[in-house]
Design a protein around this motif. Sequence first.
Motif, PDB file in Angstrom:
ATOM      1  N   LYS A 265       0.839  -1.206   0.000  1.00  0.00           N
ATOM      2  CA  LYS A 265       0.000   0.000   0.000  1.00  0.00           C
ATOM      3  C   LYS A 265       0.871   1.252   0.000  1.00  0.00           C
ATOM      4  O   LYS A 265       2.031   1.221   0.401  1.00  0.00           O
ATOM      5  CB  LYS A 265      -0.898  -0.013   1.235  1.00  0.00           C
ATOM      6  CG  LYS A 265      -1.862  -1.181   1.268  1.00  0.00           C
ATOM      7  CD  LYS A 265      -2.634  -1.189   2.568  1.00  0.00           C
ATOM      8  CE  LYS A 265      -3.455  -2.458   2.690  1.00  0.00           C
ATOM      9  NZ  LYS A 265      -4.046  -2.601   4.024  1.00  0.00           N
TER      10      LYS A 265
ATOM     11  N   SER B 203       0.952   3.581   2.009  1.00  0.00           N
ATOM     12  CA  SER B 203       1.350   3.993   3.357  1.00  0.00           C
ATOM     13  C   SER B 203       2.659   3.335   3.815  1.00  0.00           C
ATOM     14  O   SER B 203       3.051   3.478   4.966  1.00  0.00           O
ATOM     15  CB  SER B 203       0.230   3.690   4.350  1.00  0.00           C
ATOM     16  OG  SER B 203      -0.127   2.330   4.280  1.00  0.00           O
ATOM     17  N   CYS B 204       3.350   2.661   2.906  1.00  0.00           N
ATOM     18  CA  CYS B 204       4.640   2.034   3.218  1.00  0.00           C
ATOM     19  C   CYS B 204       5.642   3.112   3.664  1.00  0.00           C
ATOM     20  O   CYS B 204       5.769   4.162   3.035  1.00  0.00           O
ATOM     21  CB  CYS B 204       5.164   1.314   1.983  1.00  0.00           C
ATOM     22  SG  CYS B 204       6.827   0.656   2.151  1.00  0.00           S
ATOM     23  N   ILE B 205       6.356   2.827   4.760  1.00  0.00           N
ATOM     24  CA  ILE B 205       7.331   3.789   5.263  1.00  0.00           C
ATOM     25  C   ILE B 205       8.750   3.506   4.763  1.00  0.00           C
ATOM     26  O   ILE B 205       9.679   4.237   5.082  1.00  0.00           O
ATOM     27  CB  ILE B 205       7.321   3.843   6.807  1.00  0.00           C
ATOM     28  CG1 ILE B 205       7.670   2.471   7.393  1.00  0.00           C
ATOM     29  CG2 ILE B 205       5.973   4.341   7.312  1.00  0.00           C
ATOM     30  CD1 ILE B 205       7.895   2.475   8.889  1.00  0.00           C
TER      31      ILE B 205
ATOM     32  N   VAL C  28       1.348  -3.123   5.925  1.00  0.00           N
ATOM     33  CA  VAL C  28       0.909  -2.353   4.751  1.00  0.00           C
ATOM     34  C   VAL C  28       0.882  -3.197   3.483  1.00  0.00           C
ATOM     35  O   VAL C  28       0.558  -2.691   2.419  1.00  0.00           O
ATOM     36  CB  VAL C  28       1.788  -1.103   4.516  1.00  0.00           C
ATOM     37  CG1 VAL C  28       1.643  -0.128   5.651  1.00  0.00           C
ATOM     38  CG2 VAL C  28       3.222  -1.463   4.275  1.00  0.00           C
TER      39      VAL C  28
END
Length: 111
Positions: A58, A60-62, A104
Amino acid sequence: MAETDLKLTRRKFIIAGSAAIASPLFMDASGSMAAIKTAETRTTETGIPKGTRIYFIKPSCIGCQVCRTFCPVKAIHFGDGGNEIDQKKCIHCGTCYRECPISVISETILS
């Protein structure tokens, strides 16, 4: 009596020879049918069999790289702003899905 034995032997020889000639043709036909059925079970765009679990990262991957580190075939690379899974390299084992510390990575069954 000897001539009858020869005719029987000739018949067996002809039957065996016919089977030897015909069996590769039947095997080729059945192999072609199997290839057609296999092609039907694959999707047209990816070539991945239906029913396979597909994994996506997704937005929202950091970018922590944990999934990338554990991937056995190195199918995860850093792309546009985050990690991406190369579906052609992916073996659909689910390691990335299980190892992601912030969850994610989504799992979808291809239908």
